[in-house]
Design an enzyme around this catalytic site. Structure first.
Site, PDB file in Angstrom:
ATOM      1  N   ASP A 216      22.122  57.922  48.772  1.00  0.00           N
ATOM      2  CA  ASP A 216      23.532  58.286  48.663  1.00  0.00           C
ATOM      3  C   ASP A 216      23.896  58.864  47.292  1.00  0.00           C
ATOM      4  OD1 ASP A 216      23.327  55.960  47.192  1.00  0.00           O
ATOM      5  OD2 ASP A 216      25.377  55.341  47.642  1.00  0.00           O
TER       6      ASP A 216
ATOM      7  N   ARG B 257      36.789  47.569  59.211  1.00  0.00           N
ATOM      8  CA  ARG B 257      35.406  47.548  59.674  1.00  0.00           C
ATOM      9  C   ARG B 257      35.269  46.472  60.736  1.00  0.00           C
ATOM     10  NH1 ARG B 257      33.364  51.000  56.099  1.00  0.00           N
ATOM     11  NH2 ARG B 257      33.301  50.632  53.857  1.00  0.00           N
TER      12      ARG B 257
ATOM     13  N   ARG C  20      37.690  52.473  42.169  1.00  0.00           N
ATOM     14  CA  ARG C  20      37.481  53.794  42.785  1.00  0.00           C
ATOM     15  C   ARG C  20      38.824  54.409  43.129  1.00  0.00           C
ATOM     16  NH1 ARG C  20      32.145  52.668  46.581  1.00  0.00           N
ATOM     17  NH2 ARG C  20      30.906  51.919  44.833  1.00  0.00           N
TER      18      ARG C  20
ATOM     19  N   ASP D 299      21.830  54.261  45.344  1.00  0.00           N
ATOM     20  CA  ASP D 299      21.514  52.865  45.657  1.00  0.00           C
ATOM     21  C   ASP D 299      21.405  52.575  47.150  1.00  0.00           C
ATOM     22  OD1 ASP D 299      24.204  53.026  46.143  1.00  0.00           O
ATOM     23  OD2 ASP D 299      24.798  51.422  44.765  1.00  0.00           O
ATOM     24  N   ARG D 300      21.878  53.490  47.991  1.00  0.00           N
ATOM     25  CA  ARG D 300      21.758  53.252  49.438  1.00  0.00           C
ATOM     26  C   ARG D 300      20.555  53.993  50.007  1.00  0.00           C
ATOM     27  NH1 ARG D 300      27.658  53.042  52.293  1.00  0.00           N
ATOM     28  NH2 ARG D 300      28.658  51.740  50.729  1.00  0.00           N
TER      29      ARG D 300
ATOM     30  N   THR E  62      35.366  46.250  45.928  1.00  0.00           N
ATOM     31  CA  THR E  62      34.038  45.693  46.215  1.00  0.00           C
ATOM     32  C   THR E  62      33.046  46.082  45.117  1.00  0.00           C
ATOM     33  OG1 THR E  62      34.511  46.035  48.561  1.00  0.00           O
ATOM     34  CG2 THR E  62      32.245  45.554  47.996  1.00  0.00           C
TER      35      THR E  62
ATOM     36  N   THR F  89      30.387  40.407  51.215  1.00  0.00           N
ATOM     37  CA  THR F  89      30.032  41.812  50.983  1.00  0.00           C
ATOM     38  C   THR F  89      30.203  42.152  49.506  1.00  0.00           C
ATOM     39  OG1 THR F  89      30.640  42.462  53.207  1.00  0.00           O
ATOM     40  CG2 THR F  89      30.738  44.177  51.529  1.00  0.00           C
TER      41      THR F  89
ATOM     42  N   LYS G 256      21.287  47.424  44.447  1.00  0.00           N
ATOM     43  CA  LYS G 256      20.484  47.896  45.562  1.00  0.00           C
ATOM     44  C   LYS G 256      19.817  49.198  45.146  1.00  0.00           C
ATOM     45  CE  LYS G 256      24.547  49.694  48.026  1.00  0.00           C
ATOM     46  NZ  LYS G 256      25.737  49.123  47.370  1.00  0.00           N
TER      47      LYS G 256
ATOM     48  N   ASP H 144      25.009  57.787  44.420  1.00  0.00           N
ATOM     49  CA  ASP H 144      24.506  57.207  43.176  1.00  0.00           C
ATOM     50  C   ASP H 144      23.125  56.583  43.334  1.00  0.00           C
ATOM     51  OD1 ASP H 144      25.659  55.243  44.807  1.00  0.00           O
ATOM     52  OD2 ASP H 144      26.053  53.918  43.127  1.00  0.00           O
TER      53      ASP H 144
ATOM     54  N   LYS I 242      32.468  51.204  36.954  1.00  0.00           N
ATOM     55  CA  LYS I 242      32.270  49.757  37.039  1.00  0.00           C
ATOM     56  C   LYS I 242      31.468  49.278  35.839  1.00  0.00           C
ATOM     57  CE  LYS I 242      28.106  49.606  39.884  1.00  0.00           C
ATOM     58  NZ  LYS I 242      27.410  48.902  40.931  1.00  0.00           N
TER      59      LYS I 242
ATOM     60  N   SER J 110      30.021  56.155  44.464  1.00  0.00           N
ATOM     61  CA  SER J 110      28.974  55.980  45.467  1.00  0.00           C
ATOM     62  C   SER J 110      28.904  57.149  46.439  1.00  0.00           C
ATOM     63  CB  SER J 110      29.212  54.653  46.191  1.00  0.00           C
ATOM     64  OG  SER J 110      28.134  54.372  47.040  1.00  0.00           O
ATOM     65  N   HIS J 111      29.061  56.843  47.714  1.00  0.00           N
ATOM     66  CA  HIS J 111      28.900  57.844  48.775  1.00  0.00           C
ATOM     67  C   HIS J 111      30.192  58.621  49.037  1.00  0.00           C
ATOM     68  CE1 HIS J 111      30.449  54.074  50.097  1.00  0.00           C
ATOM     69  NE2 HIS J 111      31.094  54.731  51.039  1.00  0.00           N
TER      70      HIS J 111
ATOM     71  N   GLU K 178      22.018  44.625  52.876  1.00  0.00           N
ATOM     72  CA  GLU K 178      23.317  44.682  53.534  1.00  0.00           C
ATOM     73  C   GLU K 178      23.291  45.697  54.665  1.00  0.00           C
ATOM     74  OE1 GLU K 178      26.881  44.168  50.739  1.00  0.00           O
ATOM     75  OE2 GLU K 178      25.523  45.534  49.717  1.00  0.00           O
TER      76      GLU K 178
ATOM     77  N   SER L  48      25.359  47.862  55.070  1.00  0.00           N
ATOM     78  CA  SER L  48      25.908  49.124  54.582  1.00  0.00           C
ATOM     79  C   SER L  48      24.832  49.981  53.905  1.00  0.00           C
ATOM     80  CB  SER L  48      27.053  48.852  53.610  1.00  0.00           C
ATOM     81  OG  SER L  48      26.625  47.998  52.554  1.00  0.00           O
TER      82      SER L  48
HETATM   83  C1  G16 Z   1      29.465  48.858  47.782  1.00  0.00           C
HETATM   84  C2  G16 Z   1      28.940  47.471  47.519  1.00  0.00           C
HETATM   85  C3  G16 Z   1      28.218  46.948  48.725  1.00  0.00           C
HETATM   86  C4  G16 Z   1      29.117  47.007  49.950  1.00  0.00           C
HETATM   87  C5  G16 Z   1      29.623  48.421  50.139  1.00  0.00           C
HETATM   88  C6  G16 Z   1      30.658  48.515  51.238  1.00  0.00           C
HETATM   89  O1  G16 Z   1      28.397  49.733  47.950  1.00  0.00           O
HETATM   90  O2  G16 Z   1      28.070  47.442  46.423  1.00  0.00           O
HETATM   91  O3  G16 Z   1      27.825  45.639  48.470  1.00  0.00           O
HETATM   92  O4  G16 Z   1      28.422  46.592  51.087  1.00  0.00           O
HETATM   93  O5  G16 Z   1      30.252  48.856  48.950  1.00  0.00           O
HETATM   94  O6  G16 Z   1      31.750  47.742  50.878  1.00  0.00           O
HETATM   95  P1  G16 Z   1      33.096  47.779  51.709  1.00  0.00           P
HETATM   96  O7  G16 Z   1      32.705  47.323  53.089  1.00  0.00           O
HETATM   97  O8  G16 Z   1      34.020  46.844  51.017  1.00  0.00           O
HETATM   98  O9  G16 Z   1      33.581  49.203  51.747  1.00  0.00           O
HETATM   99  P2  G16 Z   1      28.433  51.193  47.322  1.00  0.00           P
HETATM  100  O10 G16 Z   1      27.146  51.819  47.773  1.00  0.00           O
HETATM  101  O11 G16 Z   1      29.648  51.849  47.905  1.00  0.00           O
HETATM  102  O12 G16 Z   1      28.520  50.978  45.858  1.00  0.00           O
END
Ligand code: G16
Length: 544
Positions: free
Chosen positions: A278, A497, A22, A282-283, A18, A345, A377, A280, A126, A113-114, A364, A366
């Site tokens: 979070d 999910r 990772r 962005d959340r 996504t 997503t 974000k 990085d 990325k 990310s998180h 989103e 998330s």
């Molecule tokens: C990334 C994406 C988001 C997505 C999230 C969860 O966020 O940038 O658009 O909503 O993953 O994705 P999934 O449901 O496929 O785990 P982040 O904050 O992890 O970079």
């Protein structure tokens, strides 16, 4: 300094998910693993000779090491200039801001990310394009294709650079400039929001805030913006010193993982406003005094209140939300007479809408919200947006949310995650649903009748590209929805999910507990998908 061409062989598991690639740190430490992916990024691009590349990450373990490698590879591949955040650190939205501000060709962001960090934690990489946003699927697909047949990569034979000293140095023919990670981003924020009004709010004895950096990248940004520029006391910040292992935490700002903040906001003498960001940056999670704002509601409320914010006073072009996000923003868009786009997503799907001026705000479920100011974000942006709205309306978070529900009705919403499920079992569950879906329309389950069932497919309204199989949707005749999809960001097994939503116009029922309000739909989801049986789990791992 000479360029070395190193012979390598492909890895079969470098398909970006996504949001980039990772994996466990230990996987990235496999000889040539990082180098293969970086070279594949460069090989997928054209016309970057002499251009600028931005490089930075969330500061997690392996960040510094990876950056040294990327700098030498970017120099060997012919970039003219590389902008790198001090200490190798750039939050994801700050990286997007820097790419745009300096007209860079693109950027490489290092983050998982998180996901937890440290020697046994996760790492990620990325590529972002010149608009500052995550590479669209056509680029990530091209990168993946190259990873499958790569046979060599280029790297400059040179010593490591000092990433902690601001200023420019030469790496072969390439200029590497270490930049202040915070300054450009802080400037951008001050150009969007009414800082004077927010300052007054933060100076008021009747208002207290608590921001939790979760020991991740946002700490220095929060210090500069909330404390230095807006006058919040230092005591308003917690966990704001970034650590390579995020203090052994899980920097995912939700009610489960941001427990330090939840304790404060639900405790004695709680502050009026709480927020967390979070790994990085962005959340975001937004809390009032003993009150949680769901991310979907947050997007809807920000859209409905955008006229209070200088940058959005002139109106919104449109709103965009990912498909599993609740339909609360759609109601605001309808009232404002603007379009609400529904995308798959992944933030990358918002890029074209933002570039084409079709959407101004995106969000989103998330815990991600953002706007056209960057192409990622943006956690602190959302915090500042809320502070701006609170300062303008002089009401509590809870009062603002409840008034919103009174006006628009309430979209009860919850996501249930089943993490680390056996991949075969998870795929079986999804395959079964695909087969079953065909016959579901018209069937009754308790109080609900199925209106439609499909596998979400998206045609980008700007470039016409099609992304199919983006999640199974079951829509009911009263507008309620159940959505199933497999996460594309996990690093172990599969994460299923389940997203559940129902709409409640009756104000008398708005104070119901969310899980209670959604109970019947959650049971129906299990009945249709056989979640417990197929995952072997009695309960979800995380409920948000
Ligand atoms: C990334 C994406 C988001 C997505 C999230 C969860 O966020 O940038 O658009 O909503 O993953 O994705 P999934 O449901 O496929 O785990 P982040 O904050 O992890 O970079």
């Amino acid at each position: 300094m000479s360029i070395k061409v190193v012979t390598t062989s492909p890895f079969s598991d470098q398909k970006p998910g996504t949001s980039g690639l990772r994996k466990k740190v230990t996987v990235f430490q496999t000889p040539n693993y990082l180098e293969n992916f970086v070279q594949s990024i460069f090989d997928s691009l054209e016309g970057f000779a002499g251009q600028t590349l931005v490089v930075g990450g969330d500061g997690r373990y392996y960040n510094r090491h990876a950056i040294q490698t990327i700098l030498k590879m970017a120099a060997a591949n012919g970039f003219g200039k590389i902008l790198v955040g001090r200490g190798g650190i750039l939050s994801t939205p700050a990286a997007s801001c820097v790419i745009r501000k300096y007209n860079a060709f693109g950027g490489i962001i290092l983050s998982a990310s998180h996901n937890p960090a440290g020697k046994d934690g996760d790492f990620g990489i990325k590529y972002n394009t010149g608009n500052g946003g995550p590479a669209p699927e056509k680029i990530t697909d091209a990168i993946y294709e190259i990873t499958k047949s790569i046979s060599e990569y280029k790297i400059l034979e040179a010593g490591d650079l000092d990433l902690d000293r601001l200023g420019a140095t030469k790496l072969g023919d390439t200029v590497v400039e270490v930049i202040d990670s915070v300054a450009d981003y802080a400037e951008l924020m001050s150009s969007l929001f009414d800082f004077d009004r927010i300052k007054l709010l933060l100076a008021s004895p009747d208002f207290r805030l608590c921001f939790d950096g979760m020991h991740a990248v946002t700490g220095p940004y929060a210090q500069e913006i909330l404390v230095n520029r807006l006058g919040a006391p230092t005591s308003a910040l917690q966990n704001c010193v970034p650590l390579e292992d995020f203090g052994d935490g899980h920097p995912d700002p939700n009610l489960v993982y941001a427990h330090d903040l939840v304790e404060v906001l639900y405790g004695e003498n709680a502050p009026d406003f709480g927020a967390a960001s979070d790994g990085d940056g962005d959340r975001n999670m937004i809390l009032g005094k003993k009150f949680f704002v769901t991310p979907s509601d947050s997007l809807a409320i920000l859209a409905a209140n955008a006229h209070h914010v200088p940058a959005y006073k002139g109106g919104l072009a449109g709103i965009a939300r990912s498909m599993p996000t609740s339909q609360a923003p759609d109601r605001v868009a309808a009232r404002l007479g603007i379009e609400c786009y529904e995308t798959p997503t992944g933030w990358k799907f918002f890029g074209n809408l933002l570039d084409a001026g079709k959407a101004t705000l995106c969000g989103e479920e998330s815990f991600g919200t953002g706007s056209n100011h960057v192409r990622e974000k943006d956690g602190l942006w959302a915090v500042l947006f809320w502070l701006n709205v609170l300062a303008a309306r002089q009401q509590s978070v809870e009062a603002i949310v409840k008034e919103h529900w009174q006006l628009y009705g309430r979209n009860f919403y919850s996501r249930h995650d089943y993490e680390g499920v056996d991949s075969d079992r998870a795929n079986t569950l999804v395959d079964n649903l695909r087969k079953k879906g065909v016959d579901l329309a018209g069937q009754k389950f308790g109080n609900y009748q199925v209106d439609f069932c499909d596998d979400f497919s998206y045609t980008d309204p700007v470039d016409g590209s099609v992304s199919s199989k983006q999640g199974l949707r079951i829509g009911f005749t009263d507008g309620s929805r159940i959505v199933f999809r497999l996460s594309g960001t996990g690093t172990q097994g599969a994460t299923l999910r389940l997203y559940v939503e129902s709409y409640e116009p009756n104000i008398a029922k708005h104070n119901l507990d969310t899980q209670e309000a959604l109970k019947e739909l959650i049971e129906i989801a299990d009945q249709i998908a056989q979640i417990k049986v197929l995952t072997g789990r009695a309960e979800p791992t995380v409920i948000t």
